[in-house]
Motif scaffolding. Structure first.
Motif, mmCIF file in Angstrom:
data_model
loop_
_atom_site.group_PDB
_atom_site.id
_atom_site.type_symbol
_atom_site.label_atom_id
_atom_site.label_comp_id
_atom_site.label_asym_id
_atom_site.label_seq_id
_atom_site.Cartn_x
_atom_site.Cartn_y
_atom_site.Cartn_z
ATOM 1 N N GLU A 139 0.843 -1.197 0.000
ATOM 2 C CA GLU A 139 0.000 0.000 0.000
ATOM 3 C C GLU A 139 0.881 1.251 0.000
ATOM 4 O O GLU A 139 1.899 1.325 0.693
ATOM 5 C CB GLU A 139 -0.909 -0.007 1.227
ATOM 6 C CG GLU A 139 -1.936 1.108 1.263
ATOM 7 C CD GLU A 139 -2.862 1.083 0.056
ATOM 8 O OE1 GLU A 139 -3.121 2.171 -0.481
ATOM 9 O OE2 GLU A 139 -3.304 -0.004 -0.362
ATOM 10 N N ALA A 140 0.493 2.249 -0.818
ATOM 11 C CA ALA A 140 1.261 3.492 -0.913
ATOM 12 C C ALA A 140 0.389 4.569 -1.541
ATOM 13 O O ALA A 140 -0.605 4.280 -2.214
ATOM 14 C CB ALA A 140 2.518 3.281 -1.752
ATOM 15 N N ASP A 141 0.782 5.826 -1.330
ATOM 16 C CA ASP A 141 0.044 6.950 -1.920
ATOM 17 C C ASP A 141 0.302 7.071 -3.418
ATOM 18 O O ASP A 141 -0.570 7.515 -4.166
ATOM 19 C CB ASP A 141 0.453 8.258 -1.235
ATOM 20 C CG ASP A 141 0.161 8.239 0.255
ATOM 21 O OD1 ASP A 141 -0.986 7.925 0.617
ATOM 22 O OD2 ASP A 141 1.084 8.517 1.050
ATOM 23 N N TYR A 142 1.518 6.690 -3.840
ATOM 24 C CA TYR A 142 1.900 6.796 -5.252
ATOM 25 C C TYR A 142 2.499 5.465 -5.696
ATOM 26 O O TYR A 142 3.182 4.784 -4.921
ATOM 27 C CB TYR A 142 2.925 7.923 -5.464
ATOM 28 C CG TYR A 142 2.381 9.284 -5.111
ATOM 29 C CD1 TYR A 142 1.756 10.068 -6.072
ATOM 30 C CD2 TYR A 142 2.474 9.770 -3.811
ATOM 31 C CE1 TYR A 142 1.236 11.314 -5.746
ATOM 32 C CE2 TYR A 142 1.957 11.012 -3.472
ATOM 33 C CZ TYR A 142 1.336 11.775 -4.446
ATOM 34 O OH TYR A 142 0.816 13.001 -4.123
ATOM 35 N N LEU A 143 2.250 5.122 -6.951
ATOM 36 C CA LEU A 143 2.706 3.835 -7.476
ATOM 37 C C LEU A 143 3.348 4.056 -8.847
ATOM 38 O O LEU A 143 2.741 4.645 -9.745
ATOM 39 C CB LEU A 143 1.520 2.873 -7.598
ATOM 40 C CG LEU A 143 1.779 1.476 -8.168
ATOM 41 C CD1 LEU A 143 2.836 0.732 -7.359
ATOM 42 C CD2 LEU A 143 0.473 0.677 -8.199
ATOM 43 N N PHE A 144 4.590 3.597 -8.988
ATOM 44 C CA PHE A 144 5.314 3.729 -10.251
ATOM 45 C C PHE A 144 5.506 2.348 -10.872
ATOM 46 O O PHE A 144 6.012 1.429 -10.218
ATOM 47 C CB PHE A 144 6.682 4.382 -10.033
ATOM 48 C CG PHE A 144 6.601 5.768 -9.458
ATOM 49 C CD1 PHE A 144 5.748 6.706 -10.001
ATOM 50 C CD2 PHE A 144 7.376 6.131 -8.371
ATOM 51 C CE1 PHE A 144 5.661 7.982 -9.481
ATOM 52 C CE2 PHE A 144 7.303 7.405 -7.839
ATOM 53 C CZ PHE A 144 6.438 8.337 -8.393
ATOM 54 N N PHE A 145 5.110 2.219 -12.135
ATOM 55 C CA PHE A 145 5.364 1.001 -12.903
ATOM 56 C C PHE A 145 6.517 1.295 -13.866
ATOM 57 O O PHE A 145 6.411 2.188 -14.713
ATOM 58 C CB PHE A 145 4.124 0.579 -13.692
ATOM 59 C CG PHE A 145 2.996 0.078 -12.832
ATOM 60 C CD1 PHE A 145 3.027 -1.195 -12.286
ATOM 61 C CD2 PHE A 145 1.900 0.890 -12.565
ATOM 62 C CE1 PHE A 145 1.987 -1.658 -11.490
ATOM 63 C CE2 PHE A 145 0.851 0.437 -11.772
ATOM 64 C CZ PHE A 145 0.893 -0.836 -11.229
ATOM 65 N N VAL A 146 7.601 0.546 -13.742
ATOM 66 C CA VAL A 146 8.789 0.771 -14.567
ATOM 67 C C VAL A 146 8.787 -0.263 -15.690
ATOM 68 O O VAL A 146 8.807 -1.471 -15.435
ATOM 69 C CB VAL A 146 10.074 0.663 -13.731
ATOM 70 C CG1 VAL A 146 11.280 1.070 -14.563
ATOM 71 C CG2 VAL A 146 9.973 1.534 -12.479
#
Length: 558
Positions: A476-483
């Protein structure tokens, strides 16, 4: 040009001229009439399907097809409907010396080449080398023409090495066995007769085979290997290690004989070598360490690079992973005449096997220390400790400025970093892309990642953990980055977002605070790339804030 020897020596006494290097799209291949080539050409397809018709012979195009075409070749194309096409095209002329006197050299254009047509159907290394030449023409740098010629020559050598028939396979096998023995036992007395017996050859013939392949005699190879090992010890050993101990460590019982041979080899006595060195010619076998050298104000004389790094040096087409084979000739390194070579610890064995007699080799531990540790170790080797401290001071100030700016925008926020690799997911920690978000900006880490990090010093050892799809809610997180590295990977993630209910409930996805990042731009763990990532981080979060606002307030964008 029918004999094996003539084919092997085809590029001797020739000059190359690069005519054109470009990227070609679908429109470039919609030919109204056959294309008749005026120059030699290398062609590789990164995207596209269909048929290439070469002199009337249809050949299927695949994503990894590589062609070498001769002047006068007729080329037609029949592409699959609605298929995007991306091809890299390099055309060149080849001139052969036909007269050589003290006053002049005369060259005539060479129309042939020992290899032609479809030369590879799954050859990513050749594709990389061709793409590098195309990129070099697009992003011109100082002395680019000379570098391009060197890259083109290395590419053609690679084609010749891989696609011409070889002789003496048995001899080469046993030769490599004896080279391996020398590498393992250089501290001991080694005689040519013993090596020849090991290879099952007469000593005179063994020496002949060795010199043919290694460009030096067995004794010259052993001596150079010992000298390079001595240089490694002199640069890294504790001050209380004396010359006698170093001589003994590399196979010399007489320290005075060792000192004499060392001075003949390096120009310095062992006792003055470390203090008397000029600015070294360094080869970097790892693109992160290439960036470290640049951050220290030192341009390597040859180096592995990456697509986002513009540098005026000889580019080495080395594999990115230690498990891959080296497909670059020793001659490329010999001609550079390096003073030292640096590499990651996991490629040290392979580097010594290929280059141990060419220059001293120093490995920098990749996982045992973080980026700042890498910088200081390399600075020590090349005598740039003051430059390292200057860079670190400047970077610290920039980091503090960007941290305050991002914190003012986000407050106390958490970030999760999901990397797509081999059709699976990995959650990253404080190395690579995680360095900027977790260490520089001090954003929150998902609890599950933090538990993995706790046993280790910051930025070391733990890098990522595999994540089954159903476990995303555990990060769980406020922001999510998909690389991601490709459009296919973007589509894979988008499909999972649309179809997996557990993903839709993740805070970052539900609020629209997720984004796709370019693997090649954000995964490099090295000073120059980290600074660029730091500079772009604020704009990245600002765009995510806008995206989140538009999802919550759709009427504002109506």
């Amino acid at each position: 040009m029918n004999t094996w020897l003539e084919q092997q020596n085809f590029l001797e006494h020739t000059l190359l001229e690069l005519c054109e290097a470009k990227t070609m799209e679908r429109a470039d291949w919609e030919l109204k009439e056959p294309l008749v080539l005026r120059h030699h050409a290398l062609l590789t397809f990164a995207k596209g399907k269909g048929i290439l018709i070469i002199n009337g012979t249809p050949i299927k195009i695949t994503r990894k097809s590589v062609f070498l075409l001769l002047p006068g070749t007729n080329v037609e194309s029949n592409l699959a409907d609605k298929e995007d096409v991306e091809a890299h095209w390099v055309s060149f002329d080849l001139f052969r010396q036909v007269e050589a006197t003290e006053q002049r050299r005369v060259y005539e254009r060479e129309q042939s080449f020992p290899v032609q047509g479809l030369i590879a159907n799954s050859y990513t290394r050749l594709q990389r080398m061709i793409a590098a030449i195309v990129s070099g023409q697009t992003n011109a740098v100082k002395n680019n023409g000379m570098r391009q010629m060197e890259n083109l020559h290395a590419l053609l050598e690679k084609v010749m090495t891989d696609h011409l028939p070889r002789r003496h396979e048995g001899e080469e096998h046993w030769l490599q066995q004896t080279v391996g023995y020398i590498l393992q036992n250089y501290q001991q007395e080694i005689k040519v007769e013993s090596l020849a017996e090991m290879a099952g050859m007469h000593p005179a013939y063994y020496s002949q085979v060795f010199k043919r392949e290694m460009k030096k005699t067995p004794i010259e190879y052993l001596t150079q290997l010992r000298m390079n090992k001595a240089k490694e010890l002199l640069l890294t050993a504790s001050p209380d290690k004396n010359i006698r101990e170093i001589a003994s460590s590399v196979g010399y019982l007489d320290e005075f004989y060792f000192s004499r041979r060392f001075k003949e080899n390096s120009g310095y006595s062992p006792s003055t070598y470390k203090k008397s060195r000029h600015e070294p010619c360094v080869i970097s076998l790892s693109f992160p360490y290439t960036e470290h050298l640049l951050a220290l104000g030192l341009t390597p004389c040859a180096a592995q690079t990456h697509p986002h790094l513009s540098i005026d040096t000889v580019s080495l087409p080395l594999p990115y992973h230690a498990s891959e084979m080296w497909e670059i000739s020793r001659q490329s390194f010999v001609e550079t005449k390096p003073d030292l070579i640096i590499c990651k610890d996991h490629v040290l064995t392979k580097a010594r096997e290929h280059l141990g007699d060419i220059a001293p080799i120093f490995s920098i531990s990749w996982k045992q220390t973080d980026m700042f540790g890498h910088l200081m170790e390399i600075a020590h080797l090349v005598d740039r400790k003051r430059e390292a401290r200057t860079w670190l001071d400047r970077h610290t100030k920039k980091t503090e400025f960007m941290r305050k700016k991002v914190k003012a925008l986000l407050g106390e926020a958490t970030v999760a970093i999901c990397v797509v690799r081999d059709q699976a997911y990995r959650m990253y920690s404080t190395r690579n892309i995680g360095h900027v978000f977790y260490r520089s900006l001090e954003l929150g880490v998902p609890e599950k990642i933090q538990r993995e990090l706790d046993p280790y010093p910051p930025g070391t050892q733990f890098n990522w953990v595999g994540m089954p799809k159903e476990e995303l809610p555990q990060y769980e997180a406020d922001y999510l980055f998909f690389v991601v590295r490709s459009e296919d990977e973007v589509k894979m993630v988008e499909y999972d977002i649309q179809t997996l209910e557990s993903w839709k409930k993740h805070s970052a996805i539900a609020s629209g605070r997720y984004v796709f990042l370019d693997w090649y731009k954000w995964m490099v763990y090295a000073p120059l790339s980290i600074e660029k990532q730091l500079e772009e981080s604020y704009d990245l979060f600002a765009s995510l804030m806008d995206k989140s606002f538009s999802i919550k307030n759709p009427s504002k964008n109506a």
